[in-house]
Write a protein that holds these residues in place. Structure first.
Motif, PDB file in Angstrom:
ATOM      1  N   ASP A   8       0.852  -1.179   0.000  1.00 54.52           N
ATOM      2  CA  ASP A   8       0.000   0.000   0.000  1.00 54.52           C
ATOM      3  C   ASP A   8       0.896   1.240   0.000  1.00 54.52           C
ATOM      4  OD1 ASP A   8      -2.306   1.608   0.160  1.00 54.52           O
ATOM      5  OD2 ASP A   8      -2.417   1.435   2.337  1.00 54.52           O
ATOM      6  N   GLU A  10      -0.494   5.022   0.907  1.00 51.00           N
ATOM      7  CA  GLU A  10      -0.910   5.909   1.996  1.00 51.00           C
ATOM      8  C   GLU A  10      -1.026   5.105   3.285  1.00 51.00           C
ATOM      9  OE1 GLU A  10      -0.873   9.074   1.590  1.00 51.00           O
ATOM     10  OE2 GLU A  10      -0.867   9.099  -0.590  1.00 51.00           O
ATOM     11  N   TRP A  49       1.861  -2.739  -6.284  1.00 49.64           N
ATOM     12  CA  TRP A  49       1.119  -1.648  -5.642  1.00 49.64           C
ATOM     13  C   TRP A  49      -0.312  -2.093  -5.387  1.00 49.64           C
ATOM     14  CZ3 TRP A  49       4.647   1.327  -3.972  1.00 49.64           C
ATOM     15  CH2 TRP A  49       5.696   1.809  -4.751  1.00 49.64           C
ATOM     16  N   VAL A  50      -0.750  -2.012  -4.154  1.00 53.56           N
ATOM     17  CA  VAL A  50      -2.131  -2.313  -3.774  1.00 53.56           C
ATOM     18  C   VAL A  50      -2.644  -1.051  -3.102  1.00 53.56           C
ATOM     19  CG1 VAL A  50      -3.642  -3.794  -2.425  1.00 53.56           C
ATOM     20  CG2 VAL A  50      -1.618  -4.747  -3.485  1.00 53.56           C
ATOM     21  N   SER A  51      -3.010  -0.095  -3.940  1.00 53.38           N
ATOM     22  CA  SER A  51      -3.346   1.221  -3.432  1.00 53.38           C
ATOM     23  C   SER A  51      -4.475   1.839  -4.230  1.00 53.38           C
ATOM     24  CB  SER A  51      -2.102   2.124  -3.531  1.00 53.38           C
ATOM     25  OG  SER A  51      -2.402   3.430  -3.132  1.00 53.38           O
ATOM     26  N   THR A  52      -5.249   2.644  -3.553  1.00 52.85           N
ATOM     27  CA  THR A  52      -6.286   3.413  -4.233  1.00 52.85           C
ATOM     28  C   THR A  52      -5.743   4.789  -4.646  1.00 52.85           C
ATOM     29  OG1 THR A  52      -7.109   4.165  -2.089  1.00 52.85           O
ATOM     30  CG2 THR A  52      -8.198   2.239  -3.073  1.00 52.85           C
ATOM     31  N   SER A  53      -4.451   5.008  -4.450  1.00 51.86           N
ATOM     32  CA  SER A  53      -3.826   6.265  -4.867  1.00 51.86           C
ATOM     33  C   SER A  53      -3.861   6.378  -6.389  1.00 51.86           C
ATOM     34  CB  SER A  53      -2.368   6.322  -4.403  1.00 51.86           C
ATOM     35  OG  SER A  53      -2.297   6.316  -3.005  1.00 51.86           O
ATOM     36  N   THR A  58       1.866   6.538  -8.325  1.00 51.72           N
ATOM     37  CA  THR A  58       2.703   5.343  -8.416  1.00 51.72           C
ATOM     38  C   THR A  58       3.807   5.559  -9.457  1.00 51.72           C
ATOM     39  OG1 THR A  58       1.150   4.267  -9.934  1.00 51.72           O
ATOM     40  CG2 THR A  58       0.964   3.713  -7.608  1.00 51.72           C
ATOM     41  N   THR A  87     -11.125  -5.275   6.270  1.00 50.06           N
ATOM     42  CA  THR A  87     -10.041  -5.067   5.299  1.00 50.06           C
ATOM     43  C   THR A  87     -10.711  -4.748   3.963  1.00 50.06           C
ATOM     44  OG1 THR A  87      -8.713  -6.721   6.483  1.00 50.06           O
ATOM     45  CG2 THR A  87      -7.939  -6.063   4.295  1.00 50.06           C
ATOM     46  N   LYS A  89      -9.857  -3.821   1.056  1.00 47.05           N
ATOM     47  CA  LYS A  89      -9.260  -4.266  -0.210  1.00 47.05           C
ATOM     48  C   LYS A  89      -9.250  -5.786  -0.364  1.00 47.05           C
ATOM     49  CE  LYS A  89      -6.029  -0.414  -0.031  1.00 47.05           C
ATOM     50  NZ  LYS A  89      -4.617  -0.101   0.259  1.00 47.05           N
ATOM     51  N   TRP A 113       1.839  -8.975   2.432  1.00 52.66           N
ATOM     52  CA  TRP A 113       0.909  -7.855   2.262  1.00 52.66           C
ATOM     53  C   TRP A 113       1.203  -6.848   3.364  1.00 52.66           C
ATOM     54  CZ3 TRP A 113      -5.134  -8.510   1.743  1.00 52.66           C
ATOM     55  CH2 TRP A 113      -5.712  -7.286   1.386  1.00 52.66           C
ATOM     56  N   ASP A 115       0.088  -3.175   4.720  1.00 47.35           N
ATOM     57  CA  ASP A 115      -0.992  -2.199   4.627  1.00 47.35           C
ATOM     58  C   ASP A 115      -1.279  -1.670   6.027  1.00 47.35           C
ATOM     59  OD1 ASP A 115      -3.527  -0.875   3.922  1.00 47.35           O
ATOM     60  OD2 ASP A 115      -3.594  -2.242   2.211  1.00 47.35           O
TER      61      ASP A 115
END
Length: 159
Positions: A8, A10, A49-53, A58, A87, A89, A113, A115
C-alpha cells in the motif's frame, strides 16, 4: 521464484507533497529513509502496488525508486460494500490474485501484504491461503519501519 509483495502507499509509505511553481499541483516523493526500505523489500520479491492512490503517484514513486524490476499494479475493483469490511481491499485483492492464477501469471511462491488497514478477516484469509502469507500492518502515522522490513526478510528467508 520470489514472493509477491503487496504494498500500500498511503499509511505505509506516506509520500511527501512538494508544491510546484503553479501553486496548485504538487509532486510527491518518499523521504530517502522510506525509499531505502522499499528498495530493501524489492530485494525480497516482486513489488505490487495495492493502493487506491492515483496512477500518477505510483509513476512518480517508481521514477524515484528506480527499482530493477518494475512494480506490478493490482487493479482494485472496489465496491461500495467493501468500505464496511475490516479489510476493504481484501475482496478485490483475492479476485485479482485468482485472475492472475487462472491466467497462468502467478509467478510467486508466497505473498507478503503490507498495509495500514488489515483486519481480522485478512488474517483468517492468510491462514487459509494456498501459499505462505506474511501480513505486516503499519501504523498510518509512522508507516513502514525497518523492523517490519526485517520481519519480511525473515519470512522470505524461511520459505
Amino acid at each position: 521464484m520470489k514472493p509477491l509483495i503487496l504494498l500500500d502507499i498511503e499509511g505505509v509509505l506516506n509520500p511527501v507533497a512538494h508544491p510546484n511553481d503553479d501553486g496548485e499541483s504538487s509532486e510527491r516523493s518518499l523521504p530517502e529513509a522510506k525509499a531505502s526500505l522499499v528498495r530493501g523489500l524489492a530485494k525480497c520479491g516482486q513489488i505490487a502496488w495495492v493502493s487506491t492512490s492515483p496512477e500518477d503517484l505510483t509513476e512518480e514513486l517508481e521514477s524515484q525508486l528506480q527499482l530493477e524490476t518494475e512494480p506490478v499494479r493490482v487493479e482494485l475493483e472496489m465496491r461500495e460494500s467493501d468500505v464496511d469490511e475490516p479489510t476493504p481491499k481484501l475482496r478485490a485483492v483475492t479476485e485479482w490474485l485468482a485472475r492472475k492464477d487462472a491466467d497462468g501469471e502467478a509467478g510467486w511462491d508466497a505473498l507478503v501484504w503490507i498495509d495500514d488497514v488489515l483486519g481480522p478477516d485478512a488474517y483468517e484469509w492468510a491462514d487459509g491461503f494456498s501459499q505462505p502469507v506474511h501480513l505486516e500492518k503499519t501504523s498510518p502515522e509512522e508507516g513502514l519501519t525497518k523492523e517490519q522490513v526485517a520481519s519480511v526478510e525473515s519470512f522470505v528467508d524461511g520459505i
